[in-house]
Design an enzyme around this catalytic site. Structure first.
Site, PDB file in Angstrom:
ATOM      1  N   GLY A   1     -29.484 -11.602  -3.957  1.00  0.00           N
ATOM      2  CA  GLY A   1     -29.585 -13.228  -4.229  1.00  0.00           C
ATOM      3  C   GLY A   1     -30.169 -13.623  -5.107  1.00  0.00           C
ATOM      4  O   GLY A   1     -31.339 -13.453  -4.692  1.00  0.00           O
ATOM      5  N   CYS A   2     -29.359 -15.240  -4.932  1.00  0.00           N
ATOM      6  CA  CYS A   2     -29.891 -15.856  -5.584  1.00  0.00           C
ATOM      7  C   CYS A   2     -31.495 -16.932  -5.376  1.00  0.00           C
ATOM      8  O   CYS A   2     -32.095 -16.581  -5.902  1.00  0.00           O
ATOM      9  CB  CYS A   2     -28.986 -17.121  -6.501  1.00  0.00           C
ATOM     10  N   ASN A   3     -31.024 -17.031  -3.933  1.00  0.00           N
ATOM     11  CA  ASN A   3     -32.214 -17.371  -3.606  1.00  0.00           C
ATOM     12  C   ASN A   3     -33.228 -16.675  -2.631  1.00  0.00           C
ATOM     13  O   ASN A   3     -34.040 -16.941  -2.916  1.00  0.00           O
ATOM     14  CB  ASN A   3     -31.709 -18.536  -2.024  1.00  0.00           C
TER      15      ASN A   3
END
Length: 344
Positions: free
Chosen positions: A148-150
């Site tokens: 996931g990017c976060n």
């Protein structure tokens, strides 16, 4: 031959943009859930593919490929990948969604509900773990789950401190500003320009964001105990980019030099995750498969503050996927990827 499912979305479109620059991967079938017609109607910036027709998410079509990249909502790729594997057990797949990231089915149930899928090799070559080397796991892996990017931004900001033993991982507080492309391409009222421009909008507050178990999973692999994680993302009126500001308690006696040494050594020699001598901004990472990390001991000496910036669609999603795919295919890790941003 690499097929892309979810080719009309932001993540799938970014994967296609990177594949067009890859010298060893040819683009095959382009599939989408409901979008049809020429790809140029949906991704006009991908001019070389403008006339290619989108097809449905047919497992028979996708299974007739060497590689399948899936940019689908959570819950959708898990079912589809099972069908593809039943048809072609030898296919190589990279899931840009969440379905194959979490090791613990209880974590999935708590944050996503029903439908946990078996975890795949995690597409973060820079992941620090006490039980081995993530690149060794990715080498030769045929099933890969993009991060996931976060989760990537917070992991890069926190894992050096945990791994070096200057922090246990307890009581971490992370606040992020996130570009709107991270919310996907679906039409929703709060994502309209009239709602976004000039506005900062917190979301998934109070420990409800689905990247929390992924972050905790990563930091436990780095040796953390993880007694708690406060995680608050804020939608910022920009298209791309994440800046994660992470406050981490340190063990007594930790010095400023200890913090700098831990972070410099953690990313020494990494092609895409780099130490920044000053707090980085998002602009210098846009369009690049780059994450920049800076950390400093707070004045009181009880906590450190780490800042990580990255492009949520590149190093946060599709770039990490291509980087891991290169490793799995025995290709140079940097092939088809750039560390050069497009600022200003």
């Amino acid at each position: 031959m690499a097929a892309v499912a979810g080719a009309s979305g932001y993540a799938g479109g970014e994967a296609l943009r990177l594949l067009l620059a890859h010298p060893e991967l040819e683009i095959g079938a382009l599939a989408a859930h409901s979008s049809r017609g020429p790809l140029g109607d949906h991704q006009p910036h991908l001019a070389p593919l403008a006339d290619r027709e989108l097809v449905g998410l047919d497992p028979e079509i996708l299974a007739d490929s060497d590689v399948v990249i899936l940019g689908l909502p959570h819950g959708a790729s898990g079912r589809l990948t099972a069908e593809i594997l039943e048809i072609n057990p030898d296919v190589r797949m990279v899931d840009l969604g969440a379905d194959h990231r979490l090791l613990d089915s209880a974590d999935w149930a708590a944050y996503y509900g029903e439908g946990w899928s078996e975890p795949w090799a995690y597409a973060m070559p820079e992941l620090i773990r006490t039980d081995g080397n993530q690149r060794d796991i990715l080498a030769g892996a045929s099933l890969i789950a993009a991060p996931g990017c976060n989760a990537s931004a917070v992991t890069f900001a926190a894992q050096p401190a945990v791994s070096a033993g200057i922090a246990t991982g307890d009581d971490i507080v992370a606040v992020l500003a996130v570009g709107y492309s991270g919310a996907g391409k679906a039409l929703k009222p709060h994502l309209l320009a009239s709602e976004a421009v000039g506005n900062l909008n917190p979301y998934a507050v109070g420990g409800t964001h689905r990247h929390i178990p992924e972050i905790m999973q990563n930091l436990r692999l780095a040796g953390g105990t993880l007694g708690g994680l406060s995680f608050t993302p804020v939608l910022a009126p920009v298209v791309r980019g994440i800046i994660a500001t992470v406050s981490i308690p340190v063990v007594p006696g930790t010095t400023a030099a200890d913090v700098t040494d831990a972070y410099r050594s953690a990313y020494d020699g990494e092609p895409f995750v780099r130490w920044s001598p000053t707090p980085p901004n998002t602009a210098v990472t846009i369009g690049a498969n780059t994450a920049l990390v800076h950390a400093v001991l707070d004045r009181e000496g009880e906590r450190l503050t780490a800042v990580c910036t990255l492009d949520n669609l590149v190093k946060g999603t599709a770039g990490a996927a291509i980087q891991a795919l290169n490793l799995s295919l025995g290709l140079p890790e940097e092939m088809g990827l750039t560390s050069i941003g497009v600022a200003p």
